[in-house]
Design an enzyme around this catalytic site. Sequence first.
Site, short mmCIF file in Angstrom:
data_model
loop_
_atom_site.label_atom_id
_atom_site.label_comp_id
_atom_site.label_asym_id
_atom_site.label_seq_id
_atom_site.Cartn_x
_atom_site.Cartn_y
_atom_site.Cartn_z
N MET A 9 0.85 -1.19 0.00
CA MET A 9 0.00 0.00 0.00
C MET A 9 0.88 1.25 0.00
O MET A 9 1.56 1.54 0.98
CB MET A 9 -0.95 0.00 1.20
CG MET A 9 -1.93 -1.16 1.20
SD MET A 9 -3.15 -1.07 2.54
CE MET A 9 -4.15 0.34 2.01
N GLY A 12 -1.60 5.52 -2.56
CA GLY A 12 -2.33 5.93 -3.75
C GLY A 12 -3.67 5.23 -3.88
O GLY A 12 -3.98 4.28 -3.15
N CYS A 103 13.32 -2.74 -9.13
CA CYS A 103 12.59 -2.69 -7.86
C CYS A 103 11.56 -3.82 -7.78
O CYS A 103 11.43 -4.48 -6.75
CB CYS A 103 11.92 -1.34 -7.68
SG CYS A 103 11.09 -1.14 -6.09
N GLY A 127 -1.11 -2.91 -6.64
CA GLY A 127 -2.09 -2.19 -7.45
C GLY A 127 -1.70 -2.06 -8.90
O GLY A 127 -2.21 -1.17 -9.60
N CYS A 201 10.75 7.33 -7.72
CA CYS A 201 10.51 7.75 -6.33
C CYS A 201 11.72 8.43 -5.69
O CYS A 201 11.55 9.35 -4.89
CB CYS A 201 10.06 6.56 -5.49
SG CYS A 201 11.23 5.18 -5.42
#
Length: 358
Positions: A9, A12, A103, A127, A201
């Site tokens: 999570m 977003g 990643c 997601g 990120c």
Amino acid sequence: MGQSVYLGMSGGVDSSVSALLLQQAGYDVSGVNLRLFHNEDIGEGREKTCCSLADAEDARAVAARLGIPFYVFDFSGVFRETVIADFVSEYEAGRTPNPCVVCNRAVKFGALLQRVRTLHGEYVATGHYARVERDEDTGRWLLKRGADRSKDQSYFLYMLTQEQLSHTLFPLGGLYKTQVRALAEEHGLVNARKRDSQDICFAPDGDYAAFIERTTGRPSPAGDFVDGEGRVLGRHKGFIRYTRGQHKGLGLSVEPPLYVLDKDPETGAIRLGQDGELWTRTLTAKDVNWISVSEPGGPMRVTAKTRYSQREATAVAEPLPGGGLRLTFDEPQRAVTPGQAVVLYDGETVVGGGTIER
């Protein structure tokens, strides 16, 4: 009690709606926020557009609203040793890496899945807009495009192994983004209208060179722009600041326009040339992961993408000894870039992919 699933999570709307859908499907859901870096990893006080404390609090708020457990896993060590280390070394070697692919391989479906299995969890979920299905004829797990082609993220997931796919859930695979936001609104989730992050990120401002220089503690060496015969055309401002196909920001006033063709990490020189020299029909790739097949027995017709944002093109894929791949396109492709991912498709199904060598 349903099967146990740990959902990444981020804060977003996509991962939040994934939690809702998994809960509605009867899974025993736990939310996990992944801490991937500390301030010193990206520069103290620098503004981030994802993975921030505020994002973690949004994730926590959604978990509380849904009544599911919420944990923070600190994977900053493995992230630094794999994703950031690869990012820096690839740029310094003259290649252009894809950190999201690394990643996913090392952290989200590597370290996280390993942790989940030690906790006796059955699945990892994210997601991502992609789908996982089982081919009953071959027994292989398949990775397929998300239904929403404009959001499909299968390109970034081509490295998933059969073992990883068998323990992975993508709740949004059959949905469109508009449906996801509508579900979030309907269930009063705090991030229903939160904008999507488009950034890497750890370098949200897009200044990869500055990030690398902060990480290594040294400036990228300046060097020569040269032509095909090795004649010096000018000076560049740092080896890592340029990538194949680049035209803007060269600082050269010449006609016709010149483009970056390749980079020499030994001398620090960057070779420039005409646009026509950027086009090729063939490439080779390494570290290939086959998904829909164990490995082709010979040449195989596919469509392929050498960048996430491009439309795939028809080609013939041939496995090479040592786990490599040769791809021959029907039509020339522009600025095929070493370090990037090439991903192969058969209709909706990901055949496999690898890292472009040349």
